[in-house]
Design a protein around this motif. Sequence first.
Motif, short mmCIF file in Angstrom:
data_model
loop_
_atom_site.label_atom_id
_atom_site.label_comp_id
_atom_site.label_asym_id
_atom_site.label_seq_id
_atom_site.Cartn_x
_atom_site.Cartn_y
_atom_site.Cartn_z
N ASP A 10 0.87 -0.90 0.21
CA ASP A 10 -0.20 0.01 0.39
C ASP A 10 0.80 0.92 -0.04
O ASP A 10 2.22 1.11 0.20
CB ASP A 10 -0.47 -0.04 0.94
N ARG A 11 0.18 2.48 0.02
CA ARG A 11 1.53 3.69 -0.50
C ARG A 11 2.06 3.67 1.40
O ARG A 11 2.85 4.49 0.61
CB ARG A 11 0.32 4.86 -1.06
N GLU A 12 1.42 3.61 1.81
CA GLU A 12 2.28 3.86 3.67
C GLU A 12 3.38 2.99 2.84
O GLU A 12 4.35 3.88 4.23
CB GLU A 12 0.99 3.43 4.70
N ILE A 14 4.68 1.42 1.69
CA ILE A 14 5.83 2.50 0.17
C ILE A 14 6.94 3.96 0.66
O ILE A 14 8.15 3.72 0.40
CB ILE A 14 5.70 2.60 -1.19
N VAL A 15 5.86 4.51 0.96
CA VAL A 15 6.87 5.79 1.81
C VAL A 15 7.85 4.91 2.76
O VAL A 15 7.88 6.35 2.70
CB VAL A 15 5.03 6.59 1.79
N LEU A 46 5.70 -0.42 -8.30
CA LEU A 46 5.51 0.87 -7.52
C LEU A 46 4.96 1.92 -8.91
O LEU A 46 4.46 3.26 -7.60
CB LEU A 46 6.99 1.30 -7.30
N TYR A 49 0.92 2.98 -7.98
CA TYR A 49 1.17 3.56 -6.71
C TYR A 49 1.51 5.33 -6.67
O TYR A 49 0.14 6.01 -5.93
CB TYR A 49 1.03 2.59 -5.69
N PHE A 50 2.79 5.71 -7.70
CA PHE A 50 3.30 6.86 -7.93
C PHE A 50 3.60 6.75 -9.07
O PHE A 50 4.54 6.35 -9.68
CB PHE A 50 4.21 6.71 -6.69
N LEU A 56 6.73 10.44 -5.53
CA LEU A 56 7.27 10.04 -4.88
C LEU A 56 8.10 10.80 -3.62
O LEU A 56 7.74 10.26 -2.56
CB LEU A 56 7.51 8.15 -4.54
N ALA A 59 5.86 12.95 -1.88
CA ALA A 59 5.23 11.70 -0.57
C ALA A 59 6.24 11.69 0.51
O ALA A 59 5.82 12.17 1.64
CB ALA A 59 4.80 10.77 -0.98
N THR A 63 5.33 13.28 4.07
CA THR A 63 5.31 12.07 5.43
C THR A 63 5.88 12.37 6.59
O THR A 63 5.59 12.59 7.46
CB THR A 63 5.73 10.92 4.90
#
Length: 227
Positions: A10-12, A14-15, A46, A49-50, A56, A59, A63
């Motif tokens: 999920d995005r979280e 990955i970040v 990836l 998602y981005f 990215l 993001a 974050t």
Amino acid sequence: MSPDRREPLDREQIVRAAVGLVDRDGLEKFTMRGLGRELGVEAMALYHYFPSNDALVDAIVQTVVAEMRRPPAVPDWQERLRAEFLAYRQVAHAHPNVFPLLGRRPVKNPEALRPVEHMLDILRGAGFSPKQSLSAFRTLSSYAFGYALSEIRGFALEPARDGSDDRFDVRTVDVERFPRMREVAPHVTACDHDAEFTSGLNAILAGLRAELKPPADVTESLRQDVA
């Protein structure tokens, strides 16, 4: 880690992994391929998602900004702002390879703007006009960002931390030509950055307090008392 991940991404996730890589290796070494290896997936996965490396990185910045903790509320506006900018500096210490991006990347996530809104609200609550609040915020944030960035990169008069010879060392200047610089040399190498940062912050806050005009009704009451 080889690209054989079984769990969904999920995005979280990955970040967070990207923040960890930049913290460890620096932005100049950060790639989608390297992040994919870290997560156990192909780099192309990836992009679902981005859409790009830049997206990215944005993001990552958002974050890290959102990590800035909210200090407990106290009645005095100066104390509140002092605590806010001390927390801001802690973000620089926690993420020294990400922090420089805060001055170069636009903040696009509304959640990452909450610290700015909160500080402006403190200034408005103290009695500053909208224009004064903006000016005060810019002054405070420029000081905090510049000081923290200098800590990360090394202050101009400080010798290289790794002992290399590619930085100017104030301790070696000609005392006849630069007596004042040699005079401060012992303090450069023994500087308490925590105390120095707080001292500068206090000076700005004191200056802002001096500029804060009392409300019109208070001013009129004082005039009547004098009369």
